[in-house]
Design a protein around this motif. Structure first.
Motif, PDB file in Angstrom:
ATOM      1  N   LYS A 244      12.856   1.272   0.333  1.00 43.24           N
ATOM      2  CA  LYS A 244      11.991   0.088   0.205  1.00 43.24           C
ATOM      3  C   LYS A 244      10.679   0.468  -0.458  1.00 43.24           C
ATOM      4  O   LYS A 244      10.168  -0.244  -1.334  1.00 43.24           O
ATOM      5  N   ALA A 245      10.133   1.624  -0.077  1.00 39.77           N
ATOM      6  CA  ALA A 245       8.873   2.087  -0.676  1.00 39.77           C
ATOM      7  C   ALA A 245       9.060   2.364  -2.164  1.00 39.77           C
ATOM      8  O   ALA A 245       8.177   2.061  -2.974  1.00 39.77           O
ATOM      9  N   ALA A 246      10.206   2.913  -2.545  1.00 43.86           N
ATOM     10  CA  ALA A 246      10.471   3.208  -3.955  1.00 43.86           C
ATOM     11  C   ALA A 246      10.475   1.931  -4.790  1.00 43.86           C
ATOM     12  O   ALA A 246       9.969   1.906  -5.920  1.00 43.86           O
ATOM     13  N   ILE A 247      11.026   0.855  -4.237  1.00 45.93           N
ATOM     14  CA  ILE A 247      11.047  -0.438  -4.938  1.00 45.93           C
ATOM     15  C   ILE A 247       9.629  -0.957  -5.132  1.00 45.93           C
ATOM     16  O   ILE A 247       9.262  -1.437  -6.208  1.00 45.93           O
ATOM     17  N   VAL A 248       8.804  -0.845  -4.083  1.00 45.67           N
ATOM     18  CA  VAL A 248       7.420  -1.319  -4.160  1.00 45.67           C
ATOM     19  C   VAL A 248       6.631  -0.490  -5.168  1.00 45.67           C
ATOM     20  O   VAL A 248       5.844  -1.026  -5.959  1.00 45.67           O
TER      21      VAL A 248
ATOM     22  N   ILE B 178      -7.612   4.225  -4.113  1.00 44.33           N
ATOM     23  CA  ILE B 178      -7.746   3.569  -2.814  1.00 44.33           C
ATOM     24  C   ILE B 178      -6.613   4.040  -1.908  1.00 44.33           C
ATOM     25  O   ILE B 178      -5.445   4.074  -2.311  1.00 44.33           O
ATOM     26  N   ASN B 179      -6.939   4.392  -0.682  1.00 46.83           N
ATOM     27  CA  ASN B 179      -5.957   4.934   0.255  1.00 46.83           C
ATOM     28  C   ASN B 179      -5.117   3.836   0.908  1.00 46.83           C
ATOM     29  O   ASN B 179      -5.646   2.809   1.332  1.00 46.83           O
ATOM     30  N   LEU B 180      -3.817   4.099   0.999  1.00 46.94           N
ATOM     31  CA  LEU B 180      -2.895   3.238   1.733  1.00 46.94           C
ATOM     32  C   LEU B 180      -2.107   4.091   2.718  1.00 46.94           C
ATOM     33  O   LEU B 180      -2.014   5.307   2.558  1.00 46.94           O
ATOM     34  N   VAL B 181      -1.526   3.445   3.710  1.00 40.50           N
ATOM     35  CA  VAL B 181      -0.607   4.135   4.626  1.00 40.50           C
ATOM     36  C   VAL B 181       0.817   3.736   4.238  1.00 40.50           C
ATOM     37  O   VAL B 181       1.028   2.709   3.578  1.00 40.50           O
ATOM     38  N   PRO B 182       1.819   4.536   4.621  1.00 42.00           N
ATOM     39  CA  PRO B 182       3.199   4.227   4.228  1.00 42.00           C
ATOM     40  C   PRO B 182       3.627   2.801   4.562  1.00 42.00           C
ATOM     41  O   PRO B 182       4.337   2.166   3.775  1.00 42.00           O
ATOM     42  N   GLU B 183       3.209   2.291   5.707  1.00 38.69           N
ATOM     43  CA  GLU B 183       3.579   0.927   6.112  1.00 38.69           C
ATOM     44  C   GLU B 183       3.208  -0.100   5.041  1.00 38.69           C
ATOM     45  O   GLU B 183       3.944  -1.061   4.790  1.00 38.69           O
ATOM     46  N   GLN B 184       2.059   0.110   4.395  1.00 36.71           N
ATOM     47  CA  GLN B 184       1.617  -0.834   3.376  1.00 36.71           C
ATOM     48  C   GLN B 184       2.498  -0.775   2.137  1.00 36.71           C
ATOM     49  O   GLN B 184       2.760  -1.797   1.501  1.00 36.71           O
ATOM     50  N   LEU B 185       2.960   0.423   1.794  1.00 36.16           N
ATOM     51  CA  LEU B 185       3.804   0.564   0.606  1.00 36.16           C
ATOM     52  C   LEU B 185       5.250   0.147   0.858  1.00 36.16           C
ATOM     53  O   LEU B 185       6.061   0.136  -0.066  1.00 36.16           O
ATOM     54  N   GLU B 186       5.560  -0.192   2.089  1.00 41.58           N
ATOM     55  CA  GLU B 186       6.893  -0.715   2.406  1.00 41.58           C
ATOM     56  C   GLU B 186       6.873  -2.235   2.520  1.00 41.58           C
ATOM     57  O   GLU B 186       7.899  -2.849   2.815  1.00 41.58           O
ATOM     58  N   ASN B 187       5.724  -2.826   2.272  1.00 40.25           N
ATOM     59  CA  ASN B 187       5.550  -4.276   2.424  1.00 40.25           C
ATOM     60  C   ASN B 187       5.194  -4.881   1.070  1.00 40.25           C
ATOM     61  O   ASN B 187       4.034  -4.914   0.674  1.00 40.25           O
ATOM     62  N   LYS B 188       6.205  -5.372   0.353  1.00 38.87           N
ATOM     63  CA  LYS B 188       5.970  -5.875  -1.005  1.00 38.87           C
ATOM     64  C   LYS B 188       5.060  -7.103  -1.009  1.00 38.87           C
ATOM     65  O   LYS B 188       4.255  -7.296  -1.924  1.00 38.87           O
TER      66      LYS B 188
END
Length: 266
Positions: free
Chosen positions: A147-151, A102-112
Motif C-alpha cells: 500500500k505504501a509503494a502505491i502511495v 517534511i517528516n512523515l510516519v509510515p501510517e501516513q504513507l499508507e493512507n492515500k
C-alpha cells in the motif's frame, strides 16, 4: 514546567495536543541542508515545535513520541504543512531550486486519502511539488508495504520525492529502499558521530555510503557537528549535509534572513 502543568491540572497529554492542533500552536522550525561542494543551501528540513499557550516552547521530545503512537501526528502535520507553505511562499521560495523536507510516519504513507490532502495543499500554494520531499523514518515499521509503494508512486507522479530517514537504524533496513523504490536516503547522526573514533559503527557508515553510491542514490548526512565530520563525508562523496556545524533549526524570522543571504550568493 510543561509536564507538571498538565499533571497538576489532571489533563492528559492527548487532550493538550488536540487543543494545540485546534489553536494551531504547532509551528515549523527550519534547519538548512547545505551543499558543501559550493557552500550553498540545497534546502531545509522542517522540524516541529510546540508553542504551548503561545507562551512556552515545548521540545519535540516531550510530545512527538506520544503524538506518533497515538496518531495525533497526522493532525500536527496538517498544521505544520499549512504553515510551512504559507511562510516559505512569502519568501518567493518557488523562484529558487531549494527543497523542503517534511517528516512523515509510515501510517501516513499508507493512507492515500491523507496524502492526497497534502498534495492538494501543495498544489494550491505557489511552491512547486518538485520542491517538496517527504522523509519517512525507518525507526517505525510499515504495516503494509504494498500500500505504501502505491502511495509513493502517486507522490512521485506529482513530482514529490520520498526519502528514507534514519537509514540503517530501524525495522526495514535497506529492504524499504528496494520495495518502495526510494532514491534518497538520510544518514543518521548515530553514524556521523563515529567519524574520528574507533567505534565499530564507523564501518556501518562506510557501508551505507558504499551502498548509496552503488545504488546511485542521493545521500544527505544529518547531525554534522564538526569540520572533521563534514570533511570526511565530503571525501566519501556525501556532499549534502545538515547539522549544528552549519546551523541549528531556525524559527521563521531567522530562517528568512538565512535564506535571503544564501540566495544573494547565487
Amino acid at each position: 514546567m510543561f509536564i507538571n502543568l498538565y499533571i497538576k491540572r489532571q489533563l492528559s497529554l492527548h487532550s493538550l495536543i488536540v487543543k494545540g492542533v485546534i489553536r494551531k500552536e504547532f509551528i515549523p522550525y527550519y534547519q538548512p541542508i547545505i551543499n558543501v561542494k559550493n557552500n550553498t543551501m540545497y534546502g531545509c528540513e522542517v522540524l516541529v515545535r510546540w508553542w504551548f499557550n503561545k507562551k512556552e516552547l515545548i521540545s519535540p521530545d516531550d510530545f512527538i513520541p506520544y503524538a506518533e503512537n497515538s496518531g495525533l501526528i497526522i493532525d500536527i502535520t496538517d498544521v505544520l504543512l499549512e504553515k510551512t507553505l504559507t511562510q516559505l511562499s512569502s519568501l518567493n521560495w518557488q523562484k529558487s531550486t531549494a527543497v523542503i523536507s517534511i517528516n512523515l510516519v509510515p501510517e501516513q504513507l499508507e493512507n492515500k486519502q491523507q496524502i492526497r490532502k497534502f498534495v492538494d495543499m501543495i498544489i494550491k500554494s505557489s511552491i512547486s511539488p518538485k520542491q517538496i520531499a517527504f522523509e519517512i523514518t525507518e525507526r517505525m515499521s510499515f504495516t503494509d508495504l504494498d500500500k505504501a509503494a502505491i502511495v509513493i508512486d502517486y507522490l512521485k507522479a506529482q513530482g514529490i520525492n520520498v526519502k528514507l530517514d534514519d537509514a540503517g537504524t530501524g525495522y526495514g533496513s535497506f529492504s524499504y529502499i528496494q520495495h518502495l523504490n526510494l532514491q534518497s536516503l538520510k544518514i543518521d547522526k548515530m553514524f556521523v558521530d563515529t567519524i574520528g573514533t574507533y567505534d565499530h559503527k564507523l564501518f556501518v557508515l562506510d557501508s551505507i555510503i558504499a551502498f548509496g553510491k552503488k545504488a546511485g542514490m542521493e545521500m544527505i548526512a544529518e547531525g554534522v557537528e564538526t569540520k572533521q565530520q563534514s570533511d570526511y563525508l565530503l571525501q566519501s562523496g556525501v556532499y549534502l549535509q545538515q547539522g549544528f556545524y552549519f546551523s541549528e533549526p531556525l524559527k521563521f524570522e531567522q530562517f528568512r534572513h538565512y535564506f535571503q543571504r544564501d540566495q544573494a550568493k547565487i
